[in-house]
Design a protein around this motif. Structure first.
Motif, PDB file in Angstrom:
ATOM      1  N   UNK A   1       7.102  -9.673  -4.091  1.00 54.78           N
ATOM      2  CA  UNK A   1       8.210  -8.666  -3.270  1.00 54.78           C
ATOM      3  C   UNK A   1       9.196  -7.869  -4.605  1.00 54.78           C
ATOM      4  N   UNK A   2       9.482  -9.022  -5.322  1.00 55.04           N
ATOM      5  CA  UNK A   2      10.643  -8.637  -6.158  1.00 55.04           C
ATOM      6  C   UNK A   2       9.918  -7.515  -7.456  1.00 55.04           C
ATOM      7  N   UNK A   3       8.422  -7.843  -7.500  1.00 54.04           N
ATOM      8  CA  UNK A   3       7.915  -6.797  -8.500  1.00 54.04           C
ATOM      9  C   UNK A   3       7.830  -5.549  -7.888  1.00 54.04           C
ATOM     10  N   UNK A   4       7.459  -5.590  -6.641  1.00 59.56           N
ATOM     11  CA  UNK A   4       7.358  -4.269  -5.869  1.00 59.56           C
ATOM     12  C   UNK A   4       8.698  -3.690  -5.728  1.00 59.56           C
ATOM     13  N   UNK A   5       9.761  -4.353  -5.595  1.00 59.42           N
ATOM     14  CA  UNK A   5      11.033  -3.793  -5.464  1.00 59.42           C
ATOM     15  C   UNK A   5      11.502  -3.006  -6.771  1.00 59.42           C
ATOM     16  N   UNK A   6      10.702  -3.616  -8.100  1.00 59.07           N
ATOM     17  CA  UNK A   6      11.461  -2.948  -9.320  1.00 59.07           C
ATOM     18  C   UNK A   6      10.587  -1.481  -9.309  1.00 59.07           C
ATOM     19  N   UNK A   7       9.480  -1.573  -8.900  1.00 62.17           N
ATOM     20  CA  UNK A   7       8.770  -0.152  -8.996  1.00 62.17           C
ATOM     21  C   UNK A   7       9.030   0.791  -7.792  1.00 62.17           C
TER      22      UNK A   7
ATOM     23  N   UNK B   1      11.155   7.689  -0.155  1.00 63.02           N
ATOM     24  CA  UNK B   1      11.199   6.360   0.118  1.00 63.02           C
ATOM     25  C   UNK B   1       9.804   5.865   0.535  1.00 63.02           C
ATOM     26  N   UNK B   2       9.422   4.712  -0.074  1.00 61.91           N
ATOM     27  CA  UNK B   2       8.271   4.296  -0.101  1.00 61.91           C
ATOM     28  C   UNK B   2       8.565   2.665   0.384  1.00 61.91           C
ATOM     29  N   UNK B   3       8.302   2.048   1.726  1.00 64.74           N
ATOM     30  CA  UNK B   3       8.959   0.786   1.882  1.00 64.74           C
ATOM     31  C   UNK B   3       7.934  -0.306   0.845  1.00 64.74           C
ATOM     32  N   UNK B   4       6.630   0.007   0.756  1.00 64.58           N
ATOM     33  CA  UNK B   4       5.807  -0.787  -0.083  1.00 64.58           C
ATOM     34  C   UNK B   4       5.766  -2.092   0.471  1.00 64.58           C
ATOM     35  N   UNK B   5       5.602  -2.211   1.794  1.00 69.73           N
ATOM     36  CA  UNK B   5       5.501  -3.701   2.460  1.00 69.73           C
ATOM     37  C   UNK B   5       4.014  -4.122   2.064  1.00 69.73           C
ATOM     38  N   UNK B   6       3.608  -5.113   1.201  1.00 72.66           N
ATOM     39  CA  UNK B   6       2.346  -5.562   1.027  1.00 72.66           C
ATOM     40  C   UNK B   6       1.880  -6.573   2.220  1.00 72.66           C
ATOM     41  N   UNK B   7       0.748  -6.169   2.648  1.00 76.74           N
ATOM     42  CA  UNK B   7      -0.168  -7.187   3.586  1.00 76.74           C
ATOM     43  C   UNK B   7      -1.214  -7.741   3.159  1.00 76.74           C
ATOM     44  N   UNK B   8      -1.378  -9.141   2.921  1.00 69.64           N
ATOM     45  CA  UNK B   8      -2.422  -9.665   2.510  1.00 69.64           C
ATOM     46  C   UNK B   8      -3.434 -10.007   3.727  1.00 69.64           C
ATOM     47  N   UNK B   9      -4.505  -9.709   3.268  1.00 68.42           N
ATOM     48  CA  UNK B   9      -5.660  -9.629   4.431  1.00 68.42           C
ATOM     49  C   UNK B   9      -6.545 -10.983   4.453  1.00 68.42           C
ATOM     50  N   UNK B  10      -6.743 -11.748   3.047  1.00 65.85           N
ATOM     51  CA  UNK B  10      -7.689 -12.357   2.777  1.00 65.85           C
ATOM     52  C   UNK B  10      -7.459 -13.090   1.571  1.00 65.85           C
TER      53      UNK B  10
END
Lengths: 352, 352, 352, 352
Positions: free
Chosen positions: D42-48, D60-69
């Motif tokens: 999440x920290x890396x995502x927040x830097x981008x 605005x891009x919330x960029x919340x990652x959902x892992x599926x597998x």
């Protein structure tokens, strides 16, 4: 090679465990401008789906595909098609009994050995549920190649064989019965046999035959990437497959050259087609046909010894619903993989 | 994919036509520090070589391998191993009669259609002579994996089958007869049959079985690159192969799950091995075994109709020497491809 | 990936050490029917060859290419083109002094660490002699794409820069001087500078610029395989390369968007071309241009400290002949790699 | 190669358009047993992420990652990691004005030419939003290689350069300012410059430098897949990148060999490191460092001529929010791609 991709220019990558949040995949390389028929994709999914008839597993998998990219205003854009198939109905507690147990002839043991641990809920990554993603990719490949006709069907169930040459079969009958055998008489016997197997809590294997019409001359690459070698790899990558043969196959090994050679007609077609539509690894324009052998599914409702991760042998009985015969549901998967292989070669070989 | 390479980390690329200046190849990815036994490579080449016995083709191919790189002071350096096998004995005029003619069940027609023209001298690139390069690469792969034992043998010739389970065979007998069948009685019958076929100017197919011992647990990748899927592709890429099955194979499709499941011993080995040493596409430490079906070679010494490139059907009689039964010479090729597949997975899976 | 191949459909694999028996390679995927101009291939080889002028290394490398396959009656057949370049003039004893020594800024040390030992005669596999095989593959790629014009030239030697925009240069002058700089005045100064460097027993770096005309719109793939990303990788894979920039390059990073954007003409061409012929990773039909930075060659005739494999620092003086400035000879190598990259994309992108 | 995958054994495939339903990807080949720190991802995502400071785009891009597998009980399972990043906040009508218009120096024109049509909402597939998926894959690669330290930072913005050698910088200061320049004085000047550019409705380019510590000796493959060639390709595949140099880079081309050679210490380290931690394409254990040049983003808030799909030149003014300087947000993307390249080589080279 990291194992979860197939293809060079029509490249399919899949992900997902049977009891994770979702399955899915990416189709990279699909040409732009194809108007997708989403109902046709859904139809293929419904053919693979559990619970579609009384003779297949009654497990529920809704298998609703959500496309996330690569499609705009109904047409493919040429960019990767990402899709997911949510796992909506999975209860993890169903599987607590196999957490520390290796079921015979499942992949539980080798996954634990290879990866150190595993997602023990159901088959995890080794579950045949993964093939749902292949059916999506294959359905799109079929739409990319509308001129090519792929027909798979069940040609044997356990000891019951349909030996009629494919030329004498009416493929429009394949979907007329739950076995997906185009010969109605054989289908009825097979269906009866499967019902009986189900009552025994047992499973049985079978053979899927596949015929591909209208393939142009010239698909396939010498030397290692022969068309039938790729078809063979693609079929052998389907869960439970134990064998692949094309054209004359194993029975061709008993023949003499003077019997086996396919003599030409003046137009380049051949009078016989023991070659199975492929010569020197390259399509020759005749029908491609091959057969794929499936073993009986390992999950049975009888009690069998299993191994636990402490090295103890313990009896285990299958729970829930089982699939007495996998081959009727394997028919759309065989077609999907054939379509993916052809789509890839079509892109590779129609070049320069 | 341009068709003439196999493998990801142990990558073999071959070149060469049957009547060009030389065949050869590059083995890229062979680890450094392997002391090469050049005689062992030569031995494998001699097993593939024409003219080695009365029942195979009497064509002469000296098959002397020249290594050009990647070996220094007797050891592999980790850099690509380039090698050539000069074609010393090829007379081009032998083949003038097929320049404009497509022989039945050869690749002549599809090559002309695909490429616009072809090197018409012999089989050109589609000749089984290409497999000489595979035998070199396989012989080095074998030396890279000294703990793994690969034994292939002829288990049927035309209608004559050796049905003894491999566990009851003495593999040290394989090289004791020209058929490469470890059962001497069957070997004698097969040899007699092949001699008869040769007199008729005809050819016959057969089956090569292969057993691999001491494979560690964990080789193979889910989902598309299953170990048996790669073995299948590799075998199907050998000239004249029509089918592949592993473990219970096609006969497994007739069985019930309760019969087919391999029950565990406490140490993780299994009491039976219908899985053929592979579960979920991953080696489980048991013996890997599979069978490869070869059709009869298309070149016969009888007269058959061929097609010329003007669309005329013209009778043609094979000239020179023919190979009445390809399977004895296919034994080292099957072993070579198995070794290449294993070497590649060994490098891919022994990581991190 | 085993490191010695480049390309997907036009795939080049090379082998060979500087002092082994031969270098060579396989070009897999070259289309059939190309009438090869062998003199044009020889010409490219002569441009790369040592000893071609007073300002490059005087080492002798005859560099005669022998084609072994894939060519029949003067035309490519579509099958792999195997070729070798024998190492006829290498004396191994010249290199005994570096057997146990790691020369500074050579690959000696890392090869020993990575592979455990190395072919210590000359650079072995890390020698720039390997690029001879690339020039062969590039020369054939050029003939496959006759409409595309690739011109590389030397734009700087050490501190001497040719800053003229490429549009104002006369490419027909490139071969008129040994530096391969199309501006004769700059060429003379550069030549003088290199002669001086040679007298000092030293070396100097430089920059090769490259301009590609007539590339059709649409070559290149989003996202990872952008056309300039592949060009960059291909250039960076050439020995001694330290940097790559295309279009506005590093100087573009100092500009404002309002200055940098290339405004359109009504026909889709652009008024300026700071994009360097590539937008979003895909060719836009304008000239592609890029610059490649080469460091000075590490082998100098002065005395420098080296490390031996016992951990001792020992002074070492280069022996034999050295290359005071590599860039004139790098020009045909840059062109070759550009041609290989374009040939591959041409085959990949002209599909379906 | 279909363009949307990177890597051989650590293979990343991405999908998604800027205004489709979601972006996402599959990481295939990540070893099992890695305890994932989701906050670090999440920290890396927040830097981008856009909108993180006043000097980057306020989109605005919330960029919340959902892992599926591929993750079970907090650890990687060795199976493919599928993930999606929903596009929650995209309004398609914002982009109607560019439906039929090609913005200068965007990919609009080439996509239309290559694919026949395009998803015209925003950049579609060519949007830098795609790099969000790379950051996810890179964050996991970083966790796979905890011993390796990767630090990227902004070393120039437009004409303002930080020329301090990286050895004299305090990397812990990188995140202390919105420019991500570890020298606070330079950072302040750069920030001021960017604010001014933003007021002008203009954009400016810059350079990201990257330093990688603790890389073991031996990563990288001769000949084509040199470590720096793969790093170069990976960096050049990032949107807006125009150049790449490592070690001495372009300035090394001005030097003499006697100055440029890195002399050894007895332990195999070198006194200087103009080689940039890579010799002969293989890591030598010294710090790897390289620089990546970014052009100014093409979207500006000023009026510029564009081309419509009828061939008319029409003035167009950027709407919404723009990114005056992309380099601060590019820092985590450069690190991500470096991590992906290293993870792949780590798996490839730690074999046998």
């Amino acid at each position: 090679m990291a194992g979860n991709s197939y293809g060079t220019l029509y490249k399919v990558t899949t992900f997902g465990e049977s009891h994770g949040e979702a399955l899915g995949g990416i189709i990279d390389g699909c040409p732009s401008g194809i108007e997708l028929d989403l109902e046709a994709i859904e139809f293929e999914m419904s053919r693979r789906k559990p619970g579609q008839s009384a003779i297949v597993t009654q497990r529920k998998e809704p298998d609703a595909v959500q496309f996330l990219s690569g499609i705009f205003e109904g047409k493919t854009t040429g960019t990767p098609i990402g899709f997911i198939i949510p796992n909506t109905n999975q209860k993890s507690d169903d599987y607590s009994h196999i957490k520390d147990n290796y079921r015979p002839s499942h992949a539980d043991y080798v996954y634990d050995q290879k990866y150190g641990f595993r997602d023990y809920r159901g088959g995890g990554r080794s579950s045949a549920r993964e093939t749902a993603s292949r059916v999506v990719a294959g359905a799109i490949a079929k739409q990319m190649l509308p001129e090519i006709k792929i027909n798979a069907y069940v040609s044997s169930v356990g000891p019951i064989h349909l030996d009629t040459p494919y030329q004498d079969l009416d493929f429009s009958k394949i979907e007329s019965n739950p076995v997906r055998c185009p010969d109605e008489k054989s289908a009825a016997i097979m269906e009866e046999y499967i019902r009986d197997i189900r009552k025994q809590g047992d499973t049985v294997g079978g053979v899927v035959s596949c015929v591909i019409k209208n393939v142009p001359v010239g698909l396939g690459e010498p030397v290692f990437d022969k068309l039938h070698a790729e078809l063979g790899k693609a079929m052998l990558s389907i869960n439970a497959v134990k064998g692949f043969e094309y054209g004359s196959g194993f029975s061709g090994s008993e023949m003499k050259g003077s019997e086996h050679n396919d003599l030409y007609n003046p137009d380049g077609t051949t009078k016989t087609n023991l070659s199975g539509g492929i010569q020197g690894g390259i399509s020759n324009g005749m029908d491609i046909y091959f057969r794929v052998a499936f073993k009986p599914v390992a999950t049975i409702m009888q009690t069998q010894d299993s191994l636990d991760n402490k090295g103890n042998i313990t009896p285990m009985t299958g729970k829930g619903r089982h699939d007495p015969c996998v081959v009727p549901r394997a028919v759309p998967i065989v077609e999907a993989m054939a379509a993916i292989v052809l789509a890839d070669f079509y892109l590779i070989n129609k070049t320069y």
